[in-house]
Design an enzyme around this catalytic site. Structure first.
Site, PDB file in Angstrom:
ATOM      1  N   ASN A  11      44.656  40.606  37.926  1.00 35.71           N
ATOM      2  CA  ASN A  11      43.211  40.406  37.799  1.00 35.71           C
ATOM      3  C   ASN A  11      42.657  40.365  39.220  1.00 35.71           C
ATOM      4  O   ASN A  11      42.791  39.356  39.903  1.00 35.71           O
ATOM      5  CB  ASN A  11      42.952  39.089  37.048  1.00 35.71           C
ATOM      6  CG  ASN A  11      41.478  38.714  37.035  1.00 35.71           C
ATOM      7  OD1 ASN A  11      40.620  39.523  37.375  1.00 35.71           O
ATOM      8  ND2 ASN A  11      41.199  37.479  36.650  1.00 35.71           N
ATOM      9  N   LYS A  13      39.680  40.356  40.198  1.00 36.95           N
ATOM     10  CA  LYS A  13      38.402  39.623  40.309  1.00 36.95           C
ATOM     11  C   LYS A  13      37.406  40.445  41.135  1.00 36.95           C
ATOM     12  O   LYS A  13      37.444  41.674  41.087  1.00 36.95           O
ATOM     13  CB  LYS A  13      38.659  38.224  40.886  1.00 36.95           C
ATOM     14  CG  LYS A  13      39.761  37.485  40.101  1.00 36.95           C
ATOM     15  CD  LYS A  13      39.861  36.032  40.415  1.00 36.95           C
ATOM     16  CE  LYS A  13      40.966  35.427  39.551  1.00 36.95           C
ATOM     17  NZ  LYS A  13      41.084  33.984  39.713  1.00 36.95           N
ATOM     18  N   HIS A  99      37.795  34.726  30.594  1.00 35.40           N
ATOM     19  CA  HIS A  99      38.380  34.094  31.778  1.00 35.40           C
ATOM     20  C   HIS A  99      37.569  32.845  32.120  1.00 35.40           C
ATOM     21  O   HIS A  99      36.345  32.832  31.941  1.00 35.40           O
ATOM     22  CB  HIS A  99      38.372  35.090  32.951  1.00 35.40           C
ATOM     23  CG  HIS A  99      39.168  34.587  34.118  1.00 35.40           C
ATOM     24  ND1 HIS A  99      38.665  33.655  34.996  1.00 35.40           N
ATOM     25  CD2 HIS A  99      40.429  34.863  34.524  1.00 35.40           C
ATOM     26  CE1 HIS A  99      39.605  33.380  35.897  1.00 35.40           C
ATOM     27  NE2 HIS A  99      40.677  34.099  35.634  1.00 35.40           N
ATOM     28  N   GLU A 101      36.495  31.764  34.765  1.00 32.51           N
ATOM     29  CA  GLU A 101      35.387  32.005  35.697  1.00 32.51           C
ATOM     30  C   GLU A 101      34.176  32.585  34.961  1.00 32.51           C
ATOM     31  O   GLU A 101      33.032  32.334  35.345  1.00 32.51           O
ATOM     32  CB  GLU A 101      35.866  32.915  36.841  1.00 32.51           C
ATOM     33  CG  GLU A 101      36.793  32.143  37.785  1.00 32.51           C
ATOM     34  CD  GLU A 101      37.841  32.981  38.501  1.00 32.51           C
ATOM     35  OE1 GLU A 101      37.715  34.212  38.541  1.00 32.51           O
ATOM     36  OE2 GLU A 101      38.804  32.384  39.023  1.00 32.51           O
ATOM     37  N   GLU A 169      45.676  29.890  31.051  1.00 35.37           N
ATOM     38  CA  GLU A 169      45.375  29.696  32.460  1.00 35.37           C
ATOM     39  C   GLU A 169      44.780  28.307  32.673  1.00 35.37           C
ATOM     40  O   GLU A 169      43.558  28.117  32.501  1.00 35.37           O
ATOM     41  CB  GLU A 169      44.375  30.752  32.940  1.00 35.37           C
ATOM     42  CG  GLU A 169      44.896  32.161  32.836  1.00 35.37           C
ATOM     43  CD  GLU A 169      44.268  33.064  33.892  1.00 35.37           C
ATOM     44  OE1 GLU A 169      45.027  33.695  34.633  1.00 35.37           O
ATOM     45  OE2 GLU A 169      43.033  33.103  33.985  1.00 35.37           O
ATOM     46  N   GLY A 175      43.785  29.848  41.534  1.00 35.66           N
ATOM     47  CA  GLY A 175      43.345  30.006  42.917  1.00 35.66           C
ATOM     48  C   GLY A 175      43.515  28.761  43.775  1.00 35.66           C
ATOM     49  O   GLY A 175      42.998  28.681  44.885  1.00 35.66           O
ATOM     50  N   SER A 215      47.948  30.643  40.025  1.00 38.57           N
ATOM     51  CA  SER A 215      48.786  30.559  41.228  1.00 38.57           C
ATOM     52  C   SER A 215      50.210  31.069  41.010  1.00 38.57           C
ATOM     53  O   SER A 215      51.152  30.558  41.622  1.00 38.57           O
ATOM     54  CB  SER A 215      48.795  29.125  41.792  1.00 38.57           C
ATOM     55  OG  SER A 215      47.477  28.747  42.170  1.00 38.57           O
TER      56      SER A 215
HETATM   57  P1  PGA Z   1      45.341  33.124  40.739  1.00 41.40           P
HETATM   58  O1  PGA Z   1      44.322  33.596  39.575  1.00 41.40           O
HETATM   59  O2  PGA Z   1      46.631  33.845  40.500  1.00 41.40           O
HETATM   60  O3  PGA Z   1      44.670  33.557  42.009  1.00 41.40           O
HETATM   61  O4  PGA Z   1      45.479  31.652  40.609  1.00 41.40           O
HETATM   62  C1  PGA Z   1      44.775  33.777  38.259  1.00 41.40           C
HETATM   63  C2  PGA Z   1      43.624  34.202  37.364  1.00 41.40           C
HETATM   64  O5  PGA Z   1      42.540  33.618  37.459  1.00 41.40           O
HETATM   65  O6  PGA Z   1      43.767  35.125  36.544  1.00 41.40           O
END
Ligand code: PGA
Length: 252
Positions: A11, A13, A99, A101, A169, A175, A215
């Site tokens: 992903n 983003k 997601h 976000e 998640e 992140g 992460s």
């Molecule tokens: P990350 O993001 O691996 O940077 O923690 C995962 C995601 O939000 O899909």
């Protein structure tokens, strides 16, 4: 137990301009071409601006491409939005919906996520439906209940193991560099699979892929991806480097 083929999904983003985004896609495609027997499916989800270029860059490699979001409607007066039908028309195979976000930045409810996943299915796309608890919810002992209820609210009635992937998640791990321990990941994945069995029946639950996200990195991928109910990963930061993404893919 059915052996589920892992899915390793990047992903990206809101990251990537033309030059680096297309180089990243071409790099992943080159890795898969060089080592086609890797034991997982590979997916990249670039920003909308790069979708067409990335689809060209990975053509013939076996790397699938997906959107990061879609609108629930097929077309119409929705300025700035992109429909699942448009993604499918472009050559996408998957789309991420719900997601955290999107849920936070755009106030998307479970009902909205479900409508988007339904639209994805109607367009012939595989929906990657994201769920996960916040740190406050985990600290309050609500982890299982939050994930069960998000799953029930976000999953379309027509969900099957072929048209739907679930991504667990934990919001506190996205992140942040703070990753779920294998025990934390496995227990929630098992709860999600049990809930899926209660909703769609045990046969669908047994075959549906449940990805871990948050992460995920080359140095923690092996132990997380080896867990019985973890069927791959949804990867943010580490998906932006060919070597890191590939290292995770080869540990699946
Ligand atoms: P990350 O993001 O691996 O940077 O923690 C995962 C995601 O939000 O899909």
């Amino acid at each position: 137990m059915t052996k589920r083929r892992p899915l390793i999904a990047g992903n990206w983003k809101m990251n990537g301009l033309k030059a680096d985004g297309l180089a990243l896609a071409a790099g992943v495609a080159a890795k898969l071409k060089a080592e086609p027997n890797v034991a997982c499916d590979l997916l990249v989800c670039p920003p909308f601006t790069l979708l067409a270029g990335v689809i060209d860059a990975v053509a013939g490699s076996g790397v699938a491409v997906g959107g990061q979001d879609c609108h629930a409607k097929v077309s119409g007066a929705h300025t700035g939005d992109t429909s699942a039908t448009m993604l499918a028309d472009l050559g996408c195979k998957y789309v991420i919906v719900g997601h955290s976000e999107r849920r936070t930045d755009h106030g998307e409810s479970d009902a909205v996520v479900k409508a988007k996943a339904t639209a994805a299915h109607a367009a012939g796309l595989i929906a990657v439906v994201c769920i996960g608890e916040t740190l406050a919810q985990r600290d309050a002992g609500q982890t299982f209940e939050v994930n069960r209820s998000q799953l029930r609210g976000s999953l379309p009635e027509d969900a099957t193991a072929a048209n739907t992937v679930i991504a667990y998640e934990p919001v506190w791990a996205i992140g942040t560099g703070r990753v779920a321990t294998p025990a934390q990941a496995q227990e929630v994945h098992a709860v999600i699979r049990a809930e899926l069995a209660a909703i769609q029946g045990p046969a669908v639950a047994e075959r549906t892929r449940i990805l871990y996200g948050g992460s995920l990195k080359p140095d923690n991928a092996k132990e997380l991806l080896a867990l019985p109910d973890v069927d791959g990963g949804l990867i943010g930061g580490a998906a932006l480097k060919v070597e890191d993404f590939w290292a995770i893919a080869t540990s699946a």
